[in-house]
Design an enzyme around this catalytic site. Structure first.
Site, PDB file in Angstrom:
ATOM      1  N   HIS A 291       0.865  -1.255   0.012  1.00 15.32           N
ATOM      2  CA  HIS A 291       0.046  -0.014  -0.009  1.00 15.32           C
ATOM      3  C   HIS A 291       0.875   1.244   0.134  1.00 15.32           C
ATOM      4  O   HIS A 291       2.106   1.180   0.069  1.00 15.32           O
ATOM      5  CB  HIS A 291      -0.882  -0.158   1.265  1.00 15.32           C
ATOM      6  CG  HIS A 291      -0.173  -0.323   2.524  1.00 15.32           C
ATOM      7  ND1 HIS A 291       0.617   1.144   3.167  1.00 15.32           N
ATOM      8  CD2 HIS A 291      -0.173  -0.779   3.432  1.00 15.32           C
ATOM      9  CE1 HIS A 291       0.904   0.809   4.267  1.00 15.32           C
ATOM     10  NE2 HIS A 291       0.475  -0.449   4.525  1.00 15.32           N
TER      11      HIS A 291
ATOM     12  N   ASP B  26       0.172 -19.925  12.204  1.00 15.18           N
ATOM     13  CA  ASP B  26       1.366 -20.316  12.893  1.00 15.18           C
ATOM     14  C   ASP B  26       1.161 -19.957  14.337  1.00 15.18           C
ATOM     15  O   ASP B  26       1.212 -18.750  14.589  1.00 15.18           O
ATOM     16  CB  ASP B  26       2.340 -19.523  11.957  1.00 15.18           C
ATOM     17  CG  ASP B  26       3.756 -20.425  12.299  1.00 15.18           C
ATOM     18  OD1 ASP B  26       4.061 -20.486  13.507  1.00 15.18           O
ATOM     19  OD2 ASP B  26       4.467 -20.830  11.322  1.00 15.18           O
TER      20      ASP B  26
ATOM     21  N   SER C  83       3.252  -4.845   6.951  1.00  8.28           N
ATOM     22  CA  SER C  83       2.686  -4.513   5.671  1.00  8.28           C
ATOM     23  C   SER C  83       3.897  -4.944   4.512  1.00  8.28           C
ATOM     24  O   SER C  83       5.178  -4.291   4.731  1.00  8.28           O
ATOM     25  CB  SER C  83       1.961  -3.318   5.487  1.00  8.28           C
ATOM     26  OG  SER C  83       2.888  -2.378   5.949  1.00  8.28           O
TER      27      SER C  83
END
Length: 340
Positions: A161, A284, A299
């Site tokens: 992003h 996980d 991110s």
């Protein structure tokens, strides 16, 4: 918080320290393999102009005034010039306002990609300083995660992003920027209702320059041999991405990425302008124990399925931090190609 959808989500705008586009046809098999990322890196970002992030009235001794608002300026306007003097920093803007001596100034702004001129009359505050009543931002810095490095074209892709203003969520206009190696020194865990974040610091090892800040990620060139090359993968086409098991590559300590198991729960859309193409779930136990789920700074973490890079992490769901959004890696590559 960036936006409300069917469930609440927040953009993982890299951990801060301070229309429709046309895409060219793309096929993964037409591209060379790329080096997978997963490393933490630091970004020093300088905006192309001074972005207005807040308008605020102040007392002039008789009444409360806001010259910027009265002159037609708005939040997210990017101040480019004052009286034909180019503005790149907060200090340059402040200097031009002080030079006005109370006379009207012409402010050139970029508003949603359109250049406009506004006339504003600075007014003194109670200590005799001329002001506009506008808070502006010209730079920022933070930590994010590298998605991949294409050595054939010498560019890296990261974040998934754009770098946006932390107050207004508007995409910051890029003037220049650089990337450096970063070290993760701790983690503030995500909990329901609050996104956690990586804690870390910049090193003196410079990696390269930024060239593009887009809704689908940031891109730039590597100018240093200090970037460690990891395993190579092909970038998957969007129609190759399936629900089911996958692996996310990210860094929890220092600067050594590791693989963590996730699940791609749902394909949301194949919109090439969106960075919310599919939903992932962290499965996980190590990642859940250390992070509580997805955290800010994660991110850009690449996602691998069936031996190909299929996407990158972009968002965390505030009401369920074990889940979030991902963007297709193909769309990130197309975005870069479209900008060059």
């Amino acid at each position: 918080m960036r936006k409300f959808k069917e469930i609440i989500s927040v953009a993982l705008i890299f951990t801060l320290l301070f229309t429709v586009s046309t895409f060219s046809p793309y096929a993964a098999d037409d591209k060379n393999e790329v080096y997978i990322g997963g490393e933490a890196f630091g970004v020093k970002f300088y905006a192309n102009g001074a972005m207005i992030i807040k308008l605020e009235s102040y007392y002039d001794g008789e009444k409360y005034v806001c010259p910027a608002k009265d002159g037609g300026l708005k939040v997210n306007d990017i101040i480019k010039k004052v009286n034909n003097t180019k503005i790149s920093t907060n200090e340059e803007l402040k200097s031009e306002i002080e030079k006005s001596n109370g006379n009207e100034i012409t402010v050139e702004i970029d508003r949603n990609g359109k250049i406009e001129n506004k006339t504003v009359l600075p007014i003194k505050n109670t200590v005799g300083v001329y002001l506009l009543g506008a808070w502006v931002r010209d730079s920022c810095a933070g930590i994010g995660t590298m998605t991949y490095y294409d050595d054939s074209n010498n560019y890296f892709a990261a974040l998934g992003h754009g770098i946006c203003d932390c107050d207004t969520a508007a995409l910051l206009p890029l003037k220049s920027g650089e990337t450096v190696q970063a070290q993760i020194s701790g983690i503030d865990k995500s909990v329901c209702g609050k996104a956690g974040s990586f804690c870390g610091y910049f090193t003196d090892v410079r990696l390269g320059n930024l060239s593009v800040n887009s809704p689908l990620g940031i891109f730039g060139d590597l100018t240093s041999e200090n970037y460690k090359r990891n395993k190579k993968y092909l970038i998957a086409n969007d129609d190759e991405v399936k629900t089911g098991k996958a692996v996310m590559v990210t860094t929890l300590v220092g600067n050594t990425p590791q693989e963590y198991e996730i699940e791609i729960k749902r394909i949301c859309n194949r919109d090439m302008t969106s960075n919310e193409n599919f939903v992932i779930k962290i499965t996980d136990s190590r990642l859940l124990e250390n992070c509580g789920g997805i955290v800010q700074g994660m991110s850009g973490s690449p996602i691998v399925q069936n031996g190909k890079i299929v996407g990158a992490v972009t968002h965390v769901f505030l009401n369920n931090p074990r889940e979030g959004y991902g963007v297709f890696a193909q769309y990130m590559a197309e975005c870069y190609n479209n900008q060059h």
